[in-house]
Design a protein around this motif. Sequence first.
Motif, PDB file in Angstrom:
ATOM      1  N   LEU A 134      -4.277   5.459  -0.247  1.00  0.00           N
ATOM      2  CA  LEU A 134      -3.693   4.032   0.623  1.00  0.00           C
ATOM      3  C   LEU A 134      -2.370   4.465   1.064  1.00  0.00           C
ATOM      4  CD1 LEU A 134      -5.566   1.751   0.282  1.00  0.00           C
ATOM      5  CD2 LEU A 134      -4.234   0.789  -1.686  1.00  0.00           C
ATOM      6  N   SER A 135      -1.493   4.976   0.258  1.00  0.00           N
ATOM      7  CA  SER A 135      -0.109   5.086   0.833  1.00  0.00           C
ATOM      8  C   SER A 135      -0.031   5.936   1.837  1.00  0.00           C
ATOM      9  CB  SER A 135       0.738   5.488  -0.350  1.00  0.00           C
ATOM     10  OG  SER A 135       0.712   6.983  -0.499  1.00  0.00           O
ATOM     11  N   ARG A 136      -1.138   7.007   1.878  1.00  0.00           N
ATOM     12  CA  ARG A 136      -0.958   7.864   3.145  1.00  0.00           C
ATOM     13  C   ARG A 136      -1.520   7.229   4.290  1.00  0.00           C
ATOM     14  NH1 ARG A 136      -1.892  13.362   2.703  1.00  0.00           N
ATOM     15  NH2 ARG A 136      -0.516  13.316   0.826  1.00  0.00           N
ATOM     16  N   LEU A 137      -2.625   6.349   4.311  1.00  0.00           N
ATOM     17  CA  LEU A 137      -3.033   5.493   5.369  1.00  0.00           C
ATOM     18  C   LEU A 137      -2.039   4.587   5.745  1.00  0.00           C
ATOM     19  CD1 LEU A 137      -6.629   4.987   4.482  1.00  0.00           C
ATOM     20  CD2 LEU A 137      -5.802   6.113   6.453  1.00  0.00           C
ATOM     21  N   ALA A 138      -1.258   3.873   4.837  1.00  0.00           N
ATOM     22  CA  ALA A 138      -0.203   3.062   5.317  1.00  0.00           C
ATOM     23  C   ALA A 138       0.794   3.447   6.146  1.00  0.00           C
ATOM     24  CB  ALA A 138       0.305   2.263   4.129  1.00  0.00           C
ATOM     25  N   GLY A 139       1.173   4.788   5.475  1.00  0.00           N
ATOM     26  CA  GLY A 139       2.297   5.555   5.906  1.00  0.00           C
ATOM     27  C   GLY A 139       2.059   5.900   7.470  1.00  0.00           C
TER      28      GLY A 139
ATOM     29  N   ALA B 258       0.925  -1.289  -0.059  1.00  0.00           N
ATOM     30  CA  ALA B 258      -0.120   0.079   0.008  1.00  0.00           C
ATOM     31  C   ALA B 258       0.812   1.349  -0.282  1.00  0.00           C
ATOM     32  CB  ALA B 258      -0.966   0.057   1.262  1.00  0.00           C
ATOM     33  N   LYS B 259       1.909   1.056   0.662  1.00  0.00           N
ATOM     34  CA  LYS B 259       2.841   2.355   0.760  1.00  0.00           C
ATOM     35  C   LYS B 259       3.370   2.711  -0.439  1.00  0.00           C
ATOM     36  CE  LYS B 259       4.773   5.570   3.004  1.00  0.00           C
ATOM     37  NZ  LYS B 259       6.040   5.679   3.806  1.00  0.00           N
ATOM     38  N   ARG B 260       3.639   1.506  -1.319  1.00  0.00           N
ATOM     39  CA  ARG B 260       4.239   1.878  -2.698  1.00  0.00           C
ATOM     40  C   ARG B 260       3.230   2.022  -3.828  1.00  0.00           C
ATOM     41  NH1 ARG B 260       9.168  -1.021  -3.619  1.00  0.00           N
ATOM     42  NH2 ARG B 260       8.394  -1.948  -5.608  1.00  0.00           N
ATOM     43  N   SER B 261       1.896   1.987  -3.365  1.00  0.00           N
ATOM     44  CA  SER B 261       1.007   2.136  -4.231  1.00  0.00           C
ATOM     45  C   SER B 261       0.882   3.473  -4.819  1.00  0.00           C
ATOM     46  CB  SER B 261      -0.471   1.616  -3.781  1.00  0.00           C
ATOM     47  OG  SER B 261      -1.084   2.737  -3.338  1.00  0.00           O
ATOM     48  N   ASN B 262       0.202   3.611  -6.105  1.00  0.00           N
ATOM     49  CA  ASN B 262       0.017   5.168  -6.765  1.00  0.00           C
ATOM     50  C   ASN B 262      -1.088   5.740  -6.247  1.00  0.00           C
ATOM     51  OD1 ASN B 262       2.394   4.857  -8.052  1.00  0.00           O
ATOM     52  ND2 ASN B 262       1.311   3.760  -9.738  1.00  0.00           N
ATOM     53  N   LEU B 263      -2.185   4.968  -5.467  1.00  0.00           N
ATOM     54  CA  LEU B 263      -3.385   5.638  -4.684  1.00  0.00           C
ATOM     55  C   LEU B 263      -2.907   6.212  -3.626  1.00  0.00           C
ATOM     56  CD1 LEU B 263      -6.122   3.099  -4.789  1.00  0.00           C
ATOM     57  CD2 LEU B 263      -6.451   5.311  -5.597  1.00  0.00           C
ATOM     58  N   LYS B 264      -2.932   7.619  -3.643  1.00  0.00           N
ATOM     59  CA  LYS B 264      -2.595   8.631  -2.613  1.00  0.00           C
ATOM     60  C   LYS B 264      -3.018   8.291  -1.148  1.00  0.00           C
ATOM     61  CE  LYS B 264       0.174  12.392  -2.888  1.00  0.00           C
ATOM     62  NZ  LYS B 264       0.466  13.599  -3.544  1.00  0.00           N
TER      63      LYS B 264
END
Lengths: 220, 217
Positions: free
Chosen positions: A53-58, A45-51
């Motif tokens: 998703l990667s924000r939440l994982a972060g 999720a952190k690597r995904s392009n969906l902002k």
Amino acid sequence: MSYTFQWRPVLRSLPEMLWGASVTLEIAIMAMSVGTALAILLALAKRSNLKILSRLAGIWIEVARNTPALFQIYWIYFGLGSLGIGIEPYSALVFGITFNNAGYLAETFRGGFSAVPEAQIRAARSLGMGAVPTLWHIVLPQMLRVTFPALTNQMVWSILMTSLGAVVGLTSDLTGVTQQLNVVTYRTFEYFFVSACLYYVMSKICTIFARLLAWRLFRY
Amino acid sequence: MFFDSSLSWNDILFLLDGAIVTIAITLASVALGTILGVLFGLVRAGALWWISWPLGGALDIFRSVPLLIQLVLFNSFNSMFRLHWSPYVIACICLGIYTAAFCTELVRSGVLAVPPATRRAARSLGMSWWQEVVSITLPMATRIVFPSWIGLSLGVMKDTSLVLWIGIIELLRSSQIITSRVQEPLLILTITGLIYFLMSFPIARLGAHLERRWQIQ
């Protein structure tokens, strides 16, 4: 030193403590397996392009890594309790350690994913493999091999973290059992010394087992 | 004040007092742990195997036993030997040794990463062992392990939350005390978490930044 050691009561309650040790291992293994699965998803999720998703994982990763594990367990135990979600110390501990493991391992896996050459993924895709089979057959095995030492450390780490359950009132794991016996007998040093030995043995067995497993899995 | 709750400024100040205790214990134990860790690390990296291995094994015990158990054991020495030490002293010594156990391996790996040829060159220029260690090995090793050392220190900061078990009112314990009055655990724990996060995150970022910058050279 005017202190008389009394080891006999401790030896008598050794079976109880060993039973507690098995609960400790059970919690650690559960938290570790679910945590590893979650960590893989988090790292993806952190690597995904969906902002979003990667924000939440972060956020998950940074909160898990920048606050104490005990705080995370407290938050789940007392915080969720106040929302009306009644939760036992046992599940609070399992969820807390899982959350923590997932955050730390996700960061490890992020490094592990970058160790797999991009060209291999493109090659797999051009051979007609889908995204999921590529991940499952090509990327994950190599990533787990690279991060195996870190996984072993995290496993030992989660065995040690289970001791935090006693702080939220868990009485069934090794520290909980020891604390119960301690409250009854006041032989603090003797009981906790034996429990320290048991933790030491558990983490050594875990390390040796991991080494054997690595030798079995990763030799060419 | 916050969301119509009975949380007041005094409560926030009380939490910040707890945060100061957390920071003080962290600084003391990291200082103790680093001094011991550098000494032990030099021994681990340089001494003969019959000194180095037993030391490594002994320090490994502190890494393989939960910190909570170590704290309880240290605390029980207080009554066993009639020491009358304050919980703060016990917490700092216990956490300091715990830190030293990790710091030793860091220093060892750093010292072993300094090329032996460099060290021998320094010695052949006429430097004594001590001069060589102070002006060649330690500066180079520091550069290598400093990012990991930051990580270790932050880990210790988070581990100080365990000292509430032996009766010290640090950040997490003070949040509990306020909770028992205000009865809003979620809000107070979230504020507490935010304080921990603000203490840890910027330094963690700095560590990651240094790691990246120093890796290139």
